[in-house]
Design a protein around this motif. Structure first.
Motif, PDB file in Angstrom:
ATOM      1  N   ASN A 242      50.090  17.218  -0.929  1.00  8.85           N
ATOM      2  CA  ASN A 242      51.149  17.658  -0.025  1.00  8.85           C
ATOM      3  C   ASN A 242      52.485  17.023  -0.388  1.00  8.85           C
ATOM      4  O   ASN A 242      53.546  17.622  -0.181  1.00  8.85           O
ATOM      5  CB  ASN A 242      50.774  17.323   1.416  1.00  8.85           C
ATOM      6  N   ASN A 243      52.458  15.817  -0.921  1.00  3.91           N
ATOM      7  CA  ASN A 243      53.693  15.205  -1.401  1.00  3.91           C
ATOM      8  C   ASN A 243      54.196  15.885  -2.665  1.00  3.91           C
ATOM      9  O   ASN A 243      55.408  15.971  -2.903  1.00  3.91           O
ATOM     10  CB  ASN A 243      53.476  13.712  -1.655  1.00  3.91           C
ATOM     11  N   VAL A 244      53.288  16.375  -3.475  1.00  8.34           N
ATOM     12  CA  VAL A 244      53.699  17.079  -4.696  1.00  8.34           C
ATOM     13  C   VAL A 244      54.349  18.417  -4.346  1.00  8.34           C
ATOM     14  O   VAL A 244      55.169  18.935  -5.101  1.00  8.34           O
ATOM     15  CB  VAL A 244      52.503  17.230  -5.655  1.00  8.34           C
ATOM     16  N   LEU A 245      54.022  18.962  -3.187  1.00  8.82           N
ATOM     17  CA  LEU A 245      54.748  20.141  -2.709  1.00  8.82           C
ATOM     18  C   LEU A 245      56.238  19.829  -2.562  1.00  8.82           C
ATOM     19  O   LEU A 245      57.089  20.676  -2.846  1.00  8.82           O
ATOM     20  CB  LEU A 245      54.178  20.613  -1.373  1.00  8.82           C
ATOM     21  N   VAL A 246      56.553  18.626  -2.117  1.00  6.70           N
ATOM     22  CA  VAL A 246      57.954  18.199  -2.017  1.00  6.70           C
ATOM     23  C   VAL A 246      58.555  18.070  -3.413  1.00  6.70           C
ATOM     24  O   VAL A 246      59.698  18.478  -3.662  1.00  6.70           O
ATOM     25  CB  VAL A 246      58.067  16.870  -1.240  1.00  6.70           C
ATOM     26  N   TRP A 247      57.779  17.497  -4.344  1.00  9.23           N
ATOM     27  CA  TRP A 247      58.238  17.434  -5.738  1.00  9.23           C
ATOM     28  C   TRP A 247      58.626  18.830  -6.238  1.00  9.23           C
ATOM     29  O   TRP A 247      59.668  18.997  -6.860  1.00  9.23           O
ATOM     30  CB  TRP A 247      57.120  16.899  -6.634  1.00  9.23           C
ATOM     31  N   VAL A 248      57.770  19.790  -5.970  1.00  6.19           N
ATOM     32  CA  VAL A 248      57.992  21.152  -6.477  1.00  6.19           C
ATOM     33  C   VAL A 248      59.315  21.705  -5.968  1.00  6.19           C
ATOM     34  O   VAL A 248      60.088  22.308  -6.726  1.00  6.19           O
ATOM     35  CB  VAL A 248      56.815  22.067  -6.076  1.00  6.19           C
TER      36      VAL A 248
ATOM     37  N   LEU B 185      44.303  23.300  -3.453  1.00  4.23           N
ATOM     38  CA  LEU B 185      43.767  22.013  -3.901  1.00  4.23           C
ATOM     39  C   LEU B 185      43.570  21.076  -2.717  1.00  4.23           C
ATOM     40  O   LEU B 185      42.532  20.404  -2.609  1.00  4.23           O
ATOM     41  CB  LEU B 185      44.712  21.382  -4.920  1.00  4.23           C
ATOM     42  N   ASP B 186      44.533  21.025  -1.828  1.00  2.79           N
ATOM     43  CA  ASP B 186      44.435  20.177  -0.645  1.00  2.79           C
ATOM     44  C   ASP B 186      43.219  20.558   0.200  1.00  2.79           C
ATOM     45  O   ASP B 186      42.477  19.681   0.673  1.00  2.79           O
ATOM     46  CB  ASP B 186      45.719  20.308   0.183  1.00  2.79           C
ATOM     47  N   ALA B 187      42.994  21.847   0.371  1.00  4.80           N
ATOM     48  CA  ALA B 187      41.834  22.310   1.144  1.00  4.80           C
ATOM     49  C   ALA B 187      40.530  21.911   0.455  1.00  4.80           C
ATOM     50  O   ALA B 187      39.564  21.494   1.121  1.00  4.80           O
ATOM     51  CB  ALA B 187      41.903  23.818   1.338  1.00  4.80           C
ATOM     52  N   TRP B 188      40.489  22.021  -0.855  1.00  6.14           N
ATOM     53  CA  TRP B 188      39.283  21.645  -1.607  1.00  6.14           C
ATOM     54  C   TRP B 188      39.003  20.145  -1.473  1.00  6.14           C
ATOM     55  O   TRP B 188      37.853  19.741  -1.267  1.00  6.14           O
ATOM     56  CB  TRP B 188      39.451  22.019  -3.074  1.00  6.14           C
ATOM     57  N   VAL B 189      40.042  19.322  -1.588  1.00  8.51           N
ATOM     58  CA  VAL B 189      39.849  17.876  -1.447  1.00  8.51           C
ATOM     59  C   VAL B 189      39.303  17.548  -0.059  1.00  8.51           C
ATOM     60  O   VAL B 189      38.378  16.730   0.087  1.00  8.51           O
ATOM     61  CB  VAL B 189      41.165  17.113  -1.696  1.00  8.51           C
ATOM     62  N   SER B 190      39.843  18.181   0.961  1.00 10.37           N
ATOM     63  CA  SER B 190      39.366  17.939   2.327  1.00 10.37           C
ATOM     64  C   SER B 190      37.880  18.259   2.458  1.00 10.37           C
ATOM     65  O   SER B 190      37.127  17.517   3.098  1.00 10.37           O
ATOM     66  CB  SER B 190      40.176  18.785   3.327  1.00 10.37           C
ATOM     67  N   GLU B 191      37.451  19.346   1.836  1.00  3.56           N
ATOM     68  CA  GLU B 191      36.033  19.726   1.879  1.00  3.56           C
ATOM     69  C   GLU B 191      35.164  18.688   1.176  1.00  3.56           C
ATOM     70  O   GLU B 191      34.081  18.335   1.665  1.00  3.56           O
ATOM     71  CB  GLU B 191      35.842  21.093   1.223  1.00  3.56           C
ATOM     72  N   GLN B 192      35.624  18.207   0.031  1.00  2.00           N
ATOM     73  CA  GLN B 192      34.841  17.226  -0.720  1.00  2.00           C
ATOM     74  C   GLN B 192      34.702  15.922   0.041  1.00  2.00           C
ATOM     75  O   GLN B 192      33.611  15.338   0.105  1.00  2.00           O
ATOM     76  CB  GLN B 192      35.493  16.963  -2.086  1.00  2.00           C
TER      77      GLN B 192
END
Length: 302
Positions: free
Chosen positions: A138-144, A176-183
């Motif tokens: 989510n922080n990389v979204l800010v980078w983008v 990717l964020d959703a996948w990490v949350s699932e893992q």
């Protein structure tokens, strides 16, 4: 006099408004021929995702380098001196950058990618802000968004291309964020305690519900040295809290982590932290980097 400055979205908008109809200023281009440098391999990859085929992006730090201990070489001065844009991870990570730019006489704009991110502040004996913002997608979204704005200001002819690329990559980061949350959700709650070589997983832990029990090297940098008392305390915490593994970055010296793992009889797991892998490795881009680390963490803690 030191002649570089950090730009944020507000400054970019101001420059855009002021520059309408004018010829490009020094350091700005009207085409996609920008000379672009990013400090780390991680930052460079994200810049490439937004720049697409329009940019050639070079990383200042080589693959496997620790950004905390990086010592620039003379050839790095030449890279910086010729750059139109210099993208830095920011948040205090690149302590080497300001003197390097000054010594090189660089005139390029320096973009602090972490501008706009709510930084996590240390408590207790730890001071300053955690610079490892990229550990949370989510922080990389800010980078983008910061990259898109900077490239569009420097190369307005291709602003629409940068916007499309930024939108597409942002959608990948959200997945990717959703996948990490699932893992992480599949890890038993009692096992979600981690020990790392230094405090590198604060943003990750905050986002996904892990607990950083401690770090072998106190603080947000790998340059500190733990005392015998601190090592004894971390071993005690590992045993007390039933920590399943010690995680150590592939770009740092593992000797202390190896000793702790042997003393406590827990697994030692190597992750990518300050650098991507080589191009033929398992973490050659940011998304694969997060996927690799999360898969290793999940397997170790289950």
């Amino acid at each position: 006099m030191l002649r570089f400055h950090f730009i944020n979205l507000f400054l970019i908008i101001t420059l855009l408004l002021a520059g309408c109809g004018a010829a490009p200023a020094a350091g700005q281009q009207s085409s996609g021929s920008l000379s672009v440098i990013a400090t780390t391999t991680i930052a460079a990859d994200v810049v490439r995702q937004v720049g697409g085929d329009l940019l050639q992006v070079d990383a200042l730090l080589p693959v496997g380098a620790d950004p905390h201990s990086f010592d620039p070489a003379p050839q790095d001065m030449a890279k910086i001196a010729n750059a139109d844009l210099i993208f830095a991870s920011g948040a205090g990570l690149e302590e080497f950058l300001a003197p390097l730019i000054e010594n090189a006489g660089a005139q390029g704009l320096v973009i602090d990618l972490s501008q706009g991110i709510q930084l996590l502040e240390g408590d207790g004996e730890e001071h300053g802000y955690d610079p490892h913002v990229w550990m949370d997608p989510n922080n990389v979204l800010v980078w983008v968004e910061n990259i898109r704005a900077a490239l569009s200001q420097a190369d307005p002819q291709h602003a629409a291309n940068y916007e499309v690329n930024a939108d597409n990559y942002s959608a990948e980061l959200i997945k990717l964020d959703a996948w990490v949350s699932e893992q992480v959700a599949s890890i038993p709650q009692a096992n979600r305690r981690i020990v790392t070589d230094h405090l590198v997983f604060s943003y990750f832990s905050e986002r996904y519900g892990l607990e950083q029990v401690g770090a072998l090297v106190p603080g947000y940098s790998t340059l500190s040295s733990p005392s015998a008392r601190e090592l004894a305390e971390i071993e005690s915490d590992i045993l007390q809290y039933g920590v399943k593994a010690v995680f150590v970055g592939k770009s740092v010296n593992p000797s202390i982590a190896q000793r702790i793992a042997e003393d406590t009889q827990v697994r030692l797991v190597y992750l990518y932290t300050g650098s991507l892998s080589a191009a033929d490795g398992p973490a050659a881009n940011y998304i694969d980097y997060i996927r690799y680390n999360v898969s290793e963490i999940s397997a170790a803690l289950k």
